[in-house]
Design a protein around this motif. Structure first.
Motif, mmCIF file in Angstrom:
data_model
loop_
_atom_site.group_PDB
_atom_site.id
_atom_site.type_symbol
_atom_site.label_atom_id
_atom_site.label_comp_id
_atom_site.label_asym_id
_atom_site.label_seq_id
_atom_site.Cartn_x
_atom_site.Cartn_y
_atom_site.Cartn_z
ATOM 1 N N ALA A 183 -3.242 3.798 -2.769
ATOM 2 C CA ALA A 183 -3.410 2.503 -3.434
ATOM 3 C C ALA A 183 -3.128 1.383 -2.451
ATOM 4 N N GLU A 184 -3.816 0.266 -2.671
ATOM 5 C CA GLU A 184 -3.551 -0.942 -1.887
ATOM 6 C C GLU A 184 -3.801 -2.152 -2.772
ATOM 7 N N TYR A 185 -2.886 -3.096 -2.703
ATOM 8 C CA TYR A 185 -2.977 -4.325 -3.496
ATOM 9 C C TYR A 185 -2.768 -5.475 -2.519
ATOM 10 N N THR A 186 -3.814 -6.290 -2.343
ATOM 11 C CA THR A 186 -3.768 -7.378 -1.365
ATOM 12 C C THR A 186 -4.186 -8.685 -2.014
ATOM 13 N N ALA B 8 0.831 -1.200 0.000
ATOM 14 C CA ALA B 8 0.000 0.000 0.000
ATOM 15 C C ALA B 8 0.865 1.248 0.000
ATOM 16 N N ILE B 9 0.309 2.319 -0.539
ATOM 17 C CA ILE B 9 0.919 3.645 -0.479
ATOM 18 C C ILE B 9 -0.062 4.566 0.240
ATOM 19 N N VAL B 10 0.381 5.164 1.331
ATOM 20 C CA VAL B 10 -0.444 6.110 2.084
ATOM 21 C C VAL B 10 0.267 7.456 2.091
ATOM 22 N N GLU B 11 -0.468 8.494 1.754
ATOM 23 C CA GLU B 11 0.071 9.856 1.761
ATOM 24 C C GLU B 11 -0.729 10.689 2.754
ATOM 25 N N ASP B 12 -0.077 11.083 3.834
ATOM 26 C CA ASP B 12 -0.741 11.761 4.950
ATOM 27 C C ASP B 12 -1.915 10.889 5.418
ATOM 28 N N ASP B 13 -3.142 11.397 5.356
ATOM 29 C CA ASP B 13 -4.271 10.574 5.790
ATOM 30 C C ASP B 13 -5.079 10.058 4.598
ATOM 31 N N ASN B 14 -4.407 9.916 3.467
ATOM 32 C CA ASN B 14 -5.073 9.493 2.236
ATOM 33 C C ASN B 14 -4.442 8.207 1.719
ATOM 34 N N LEU B 15 -5.243 7.156 1.557
ATOM 35 C CA LEU B 15 -4.776 5.902 0.969
ATOM 36 C C LEU B 15 -4.789 6.045 -0.542
ATOM 37 N N LEU C 166 3.941 -4.448 -6.131
ATOM 38 C CA LEU C 166 4.498 -3.099 -5.994
ATOM 39 C C LEU C 166 4.675 -2.454 -7.362
ATOM 40 N N ASP C 167 5.164 -3.218 -8.326
ATOM 41 C CA ASP C 167 5.333 -2.686 -9.682
ATOM 42 C C ASP C 167 3.997 -2.228 -10.260
ATOM 43 N N ALA C 168 2.938 -3.000 -10.008
ATOM 44 C CA ALA C 168 1.616 -2.645 -10.536
ATOM 45 C C ALA C 168 1.127 -1.333 -9.928
ATOM 46 N N ILE C 169 1.339 -1.162 -8.621
ATOM 47 C CA ILE C 169 0.922 0.081 -7.962
ATOM 48 C C ILE C 169 1.730 1.255 -8.495
ATOM 49 N N VAL C 170 3.032 1.068 -8.632
ATOM 50 C CA VAL C 170 3.893 2.136 -9.168
ATOM 51 C C VAL C 170 3.419 2.564 -10.556
ATOM 52 N N ASP C 171 3.077 1.580 -11.412
ATOM 53 C CA ASP C 171 2.605 1.892 -12.765
ATOM 54 C C ASP C 171 1.268 2.621 -12.735
ATOM 55 N N MET C 172 0.350 2.156 -11.901
ATOM 56 C CA MET C 172 -0.988 2.764 -11.845
ATOM 57 C C MET C 172 -0.953 4.191 -11.317
ATOM 58 N N LEU C 173 -0.020 4.461 -10.402
ATOM 59 C CA LEU C 173 0.066 5.802 -9.795
ATOM 60 C C LEU C 173 1.068 6.704 -10.502
ATOM 61 N N ASP C 174 1.784 6.150 -11.490
ATOM 62 C CA ASP C 174 2.914 6.890 -12.090
ATOM 63 C C ASP C 174 3.824 7.391 -10.964
ATOM 64 N N LEU C 175 4.131 6.489 -10.060
ATOM 65 C CA LEU C 175 4.836 6.850 -8.828
ATOM 66 C C LEU C 175 6.348 6.753 -8.987
ATOM 67 N N ASP C 176 7.032 7.791 -8.535
ATOM 68 C CA ASP C 176 8.480 7.757 -8.419
ATOM 69 C C ASP C 176 8.809 7.326 -6.999
#
Length: 248
Positions: free
Chosen positions: A25-28, A16-23, A43-53
């Motif tokens: 993405a979560e992949y379970t 999961a990626i949580v930013e402050d009090d906002n979730l 993790l790769d799927a979440i990174v791709d979906m969020l365009d996350l660095d």
């Protein structure tokens, strides 16, 4: 603040990626594949979906044990590898604490139960006061009868959750003397979002570590280690008996 949460301590693999009090993405996944097959692809799927660095992360939170020895090692290696490559701190969250945090806000006592085999459970006892988690019984490895005895002494309604619930359900129904219920499906297993959310509190309290410092907390020896100690003990006893017989 942005935190990556990882949990591979039990049957479930969760990222999961949580930013402050906002979730964000979560992949379970709760399936038969090993965590070594699922954790990094998730993790790769979440990174791709969020365009996350991943360099924008502030910390990496990991369910640090107890739990499956193999699962903990996979999660630990993943977190340490990310921490070293990204130069980010790690936040070690006790697995049972993270599981209890699924039920943040509950008015009842919260009792996670993880199946530790040999009629034992990884467990603890928690309550929430104004959404702040209070640890009444720290996580431990005990016989199921021991935690049920403590719950009965508290004389309060309790909610059970975790993969130990189906294992110990009949025992709870027979011996738990207080009102109890079981957490629903979306809350009853490990979730990386809870690990990450609890990590914010740990971070503010300065409970961080380097990737080099991190190591899983198994709470007890593995079966292989127990068998080795038993063999050594048996061998020492045999040597002692041989030595004593020579002096007779």
């Amino acid at each position: 603040m942005r935190i990556l949460g990882l949990d591979s301590s039990g049957l479930v693999a969760s990222v999961a990626i949580v930013e402050d009090d906002n979730l964000l993405a979560e992949y379970t996944i709760n399936y038969k594949k090993t965590h070594s097959q699922t954790l990094l692809p998730m993790l790769d799927a979440i990174v791709d979906m969020l365009d996350l660095d991943l360099n924008t992360l502030d910390a990496i939170a990991i369910a640090g044990g107890p739990g499956s020895f193999t699962g903990l090692r996979i999660g630990s290696a993943t977190a340490k590898g990310l921490g070293l490559s990204l130069k980010k701190p790690l936040i070690h969250i006790p697995t049972v604490d993270g599981l209890a945090y699924n039920l943040c806000g509950s008015q009842a006592l919260v009792c996670p139960l993880m199946d530790a085999r040999r009629n034992q459970t990884y467990t603890g006892l928690y309550e929430f006061v104004a959404n702040e988690m209070k640890i009444l019984e720290p996580q431990c490895a005990v016989e199921i009868s021991a935690i049920v005895k403590k719950i009965n002494e508290k004389n309060r309604t309790v909610i059970f959750l975790g993969d130990g619930v189906p294992v110990f359900r009949s025992y709870l129904q027979e011996y738990c003397q207080v009102p109890f219920s079981f957490a629903p499906a979306h809350m009853n297993k490990q979730r990386a979002s809870s690990i990450a959310a609890l990590a914010f509190i740990y971070y503010r309290e300065g409970k961080i570590e380097t990737a080099e410092e991190h190591k899983p907390d198994y709470l007890r020896l593995s079966q292989a280690e127990r068998e080795r100690l038993e063999q050594e003990k048996s061998g020492n006893n045999s040597k002692k008996e041989t030595s004593e017989s020579k002096h007779l």
